[in-house]
Design a protein around this motif. Sequence first.
Motif, PDB file in Angstrom:
ATOM      1  N   PRO A  60       0.453   1.984  -8.812  1.00 11.55           N
ATOM      2  CA  PRO A  60       0.296   3.519  -8.126  1.00 11.55           C
ATOM      3  C   PRO A  60      -0.894   4.190  -9.460  1.00 11.55           C
ATOM      4  CG  PRO A  60       2.788   3.420  -7.731  1.00 11.55           C
ATOM      5  CD  PRO A  60       1.800   2.185  -8.813  1.00 11.55           C
ATOM      6  N   SER A  61      -1.922   5.115  -8.414  1.00 14.56           N
ATOM      7  CA  SER A  61      -3.080   5.793  -9.587  1.00 14.56           C
ATOM      8  C   SER A  61      -1.785   6.934 -10.527  1.00 14.56           C
ATOM      9  CB  SER A  61      -3.882   6.552  -8.831  1.00 14.56           C
ATOM     10  OG  SER A  61      -4.524   7.912  -9.727  1.00 14.56           O
ATOM     11  N   PRO A  62      -1.929   7.000 -11.630  1.00 12.43           N
ATOM     12  CA  PRO A  62      -1.085   7.107 -12.740  1.00 12.43           C
ATOM     13  C   PRO A  62      -1.054   8.586 -12.547  1.00 12.43           C
ATOM     14  CG  PRO A  62      -2.716   6.431 -14.261  1.00 12.43           C
ATOM     15  CD  PRO A  62      -3.131   6.027 -12.628  1.00 12.43           C
ATOM     16  N   THR A  63      -2.616   9.483 -12.491  1.00 14.82           N
ATOM     17  CA  THR A  63      -3.156  10.802 -11.908  1.00 14.82           C
ATOM     18  C   THR A  63      -2.617  10.652 -10.607  1.00 14.82           C
ATOM     19  OG1 THR A  63      -5.291   9.988 -11.440  1.00 14.82           O
ATOM     20  CG2 THR A  63      -5.108  10.734 -13.436  1.00 14.82           C
ATOM     21  N   GLY A  64      -3.073  10.002 -10.010  1.00 17.27           N
ATOM     22  CA  GLY A  64      -3.159  10.656  -8.056  1.00 17.27           C
ATOM     23  C   GLY A  64      -1.357  11.066  -7.496  1.00 17.27           C
ATOM     24  N   ARG A  65      -0.795   9.478  -8.281  1.00  8.18           N
ATOM     25  CA  ARG A  65       0.283   9.645  -7.879  1.00  8.18           C
ATOM     26  C   ARG A  65       1.682   9.446  -8.891  1.00  8.18           C
ATOM     27  NH1 ARG A  65       3.088  10.042  -2.915  1.00  8.18           N
ATOM     28  NH2 ARG A  65       1.586  11.177  -2.217  1.00  8.18           N
ATOM     29  N   PRO A  66       1.906  10.461 -10.390  1.00  9.43           N
ATOM     30  CA  PRO A  66       2.362  10.054 -11.192  1.00  9.43           C
ATOM     31  C   PRO A  66       3.395   9.819 -11.137  1.00  9.43           C
ATOM     32  CG  PRO A  66       0.954  12.729 -10.929  1.00  9.43           C
ATOM     33  CD  PRO A  66       0.357  12.115  -9.992  1.00  9.43           C
ATOM     34  N   VAL A  67       4.661  10.212 -10.684  1.00 14.34           N
ATOM     35  CA  VAL A  67       6.323   9.958 -10.253  1.00 14.34           C
ATOM     36  C   VAL A  67       5.780   8.159 -10.384  1.00 14.34           C
ATOM     37  CG1 VAL A  67       8.141  10.552  -9.586  1.00 14.34           C
ATOM     38  CG2 VAL A  67       6.314  12.785  -9.783  1.00 14.34           C
ATOM     39  N   LEU A  68       5.800   8.126  -9.377  1.00 14.55           N
ATOM     40  CA  LEU A  68       5.578   6.496  -8.060  1.00 14.55           C
ATOM     41  C   LEU A  68       5.000   5.847  -9.546  1.00 14.55           C
ATOM     42  CD1 LEU A  68       4.526   6.370  -5.361  1.00 14.55           C
ATOM     43  CD2 LEU A  68       6.643   6.291  -5.494  1.00 14.55           C
ATOM     44  N   HIS A  69       3.766   6.138 -10.504  1.00 14.97           N
ATOM     45  CA  HIS A  69       3.433   5.190 -11.289  1.00 14.97           C
ATOM     46  C   HIS A  69       4.317   4.952 -12.376  1.00 14.97           C
ATOM     47  CE1 HIS A  69       1.455   4.925 -15.225  1.00 14.97           C
ATOM     48  NE2 HIS A  69       0.222   4.040 -14.117  1.00 14.97           N
ATOM     49  N   GLN A  70       5.002   6.321 -12.886  1.00 16.35           N
ATOM     50  CA  GLN A  70       6.174   6.338 -14.035  1.00 16.35           C
ATOM     51  C   GLN A  70       7.870   4.797 -13.357  1.00 16.35           C
ATOM     52  OE1 GLN A  70       5.778   7.302 -17.092  1.00 16.35           O
ATOM     53  NE2 GLN A  70       7.400   6.414 -16.891  1.00 16.35           N
TER      54      GLN A  70
END
Length: 618
Positions: A527-537
Amino acid sequence: MCGIVGYVGPRPALDVVVEGLRRLEYRGYDSAGVAIVGDNELQIAKKAGRIENLDKLIASESATRAITGNTGMGHTRWATHGAPNDRNAHPHLDASGRIAVVHNGIIENFSALRAELESAGVEFVSETDTETVAHLVAAHLTAHGGSLADATRAVARRLQGAFTLVLLDAEQPEVVVAARRNSPLVLGVGYGETFLGSDVAAFIEYTREAVELGQDQVVEIRRDGYTITGFDGTPVTGRPFHIDWDLAAAEKGGFDYFMLKEMQEQPGAVRDTLLGHLVDGQIMLDEQRLDRQDLREIDKVFIVACGTAYHAGLIGKQAIEHWTRIPVEVEMASEFRYRDPVLSRQTLVVAISQSGETADTLEAVRHAREQNAKVLSICNTNGAQIPRESDAVLYTHAGPEIGVAATKTFVAQVAAVELVGLALAQARGTKYGDEITTEFDALCAVPDQISAALAAMEPVRELAREIASAKAILFIGRHVGYPVALEGALKLKELAYMHAEGFAAGELKHGPIALIEDGLPVVVVMPSPTGRPVLHQKMLSNVAEIKARGARTIVIAEAGDAAAREHADHLIEVPALPTLMSPFVTTIPLQVLAAEIALARGCDIDKPRNLAKSVTVE
Ligand code: AGP
């Protein structure tokens, strides 16, 4: 499934028919055959396997019997009743050799009809349901005389199931007759010549003027035109249409495979699908037999589709729910009507199908309409059955897709289903006009980003060759990355015959992580680190977990995602896009990976084994 070609005109029919069959090869088949009428005699050639086998047979026999004549038909068969061998290949003849038949579909009452014919002394030479038709038509002509079209109508009325039948009569050499119910068939109109085809690719070389045939219709084609009737003989007017692509679009254009060409056509497929759909700030569909009030009242959406189209639907769900707040369920069309889904007048069923012919999706559409739900279809084929039976239609303008693996039609379907989301948001007022325009503009920027992704694929090709001998590959994703993972796994299965699975990354711990072993390639759709930071993490943690257990991680991440780089054995960067549009680019490396692995393993990526381009039986 099954390709059918018919021809009457001044040209040598064998050439037209065999060339037409070649253009329909992509539909999938396991035997091929032709019947040509010359000197009041039917000349038949048929052979199991590829069209090349049929070519060889015709060439080897040419010294003793040249197949000549200006009226003919051909067939590529995808076996249903009876093994794919020479005997069961079409055409089939009646006992006297006067009538020849080719058929696409399944005649459901063929056992009863066969028993009736056998008790009257008819001996069958094949195991097919099709042969019954040749015997029945011949028996009708013997008993009642009349034209081939009369006999075809009489027999068609007795048949149950799905069929496109094309027939020749040695005693009526100037006509070809066809009957259609629930199976595809279109008519091509040239100057002094007339064609039949399972789809327009069969005759695009000769004419771009076509006519749609409806359900339960019989058509007689002649050099000077055609006559269409219902099965009861009532005259019918077909709907003429112009084919807006040409021969070049149906050819490889310098690529070794159609699929490779079609992947490069993805920017254009999305661009053309969006073109003209925002007019004066309003999202427009192509055909709209629903009024604005109907759309306003929708309180539930089902998306029904199969295979790749189903994956496009899973992405569409995220967009429609996000933009409209209407709950959306995505269902495999093959399951939908058998589980009694809860449908009402306020339900919108969105049917997605490239071909517009897929039997499971068509039956889902019919079930939905029987339950009074509204149906909107997304389709790539003008005049196909699914759009014809829908209340509204949005066409994907991807052009002909010949490779069995869906690529450009997938991205076009994602664009179309997102347009549907915007149309619903507009009708229900869940988005302001300027917000609709902003989202539409964001979609319009996608084609350039797909081009950028395609231009950067060389490292993916190299990686594919490196991992081509892997036993299996897993794909993981979250949110819109999950359907992309499913699509990546499907592409690999169908093209490279390799075990591949797509998982929602969060599910790994609930079972699939047991599959991870040393060196197993796992493709991660980040996932995108900016668009979906929580999912990215969360995804970073998932990647760490599988890496700790030996997985070889291939991470597809937005350009500049430094954290992803740390966790990746191989990093594939794609252009950054808004989350709902990211599948347009994250899917590109997965297509390339599957195609290159398949090629490295010696597979034919245009015609994978056992598969048909459009699946016209349930
Ligand atoms: C995918 O590569 C396949 N060709 C297949 O899954 C396909 O998407 C499915 O059969 C649905 O076909 P349709 O879009 O013509 O209905």
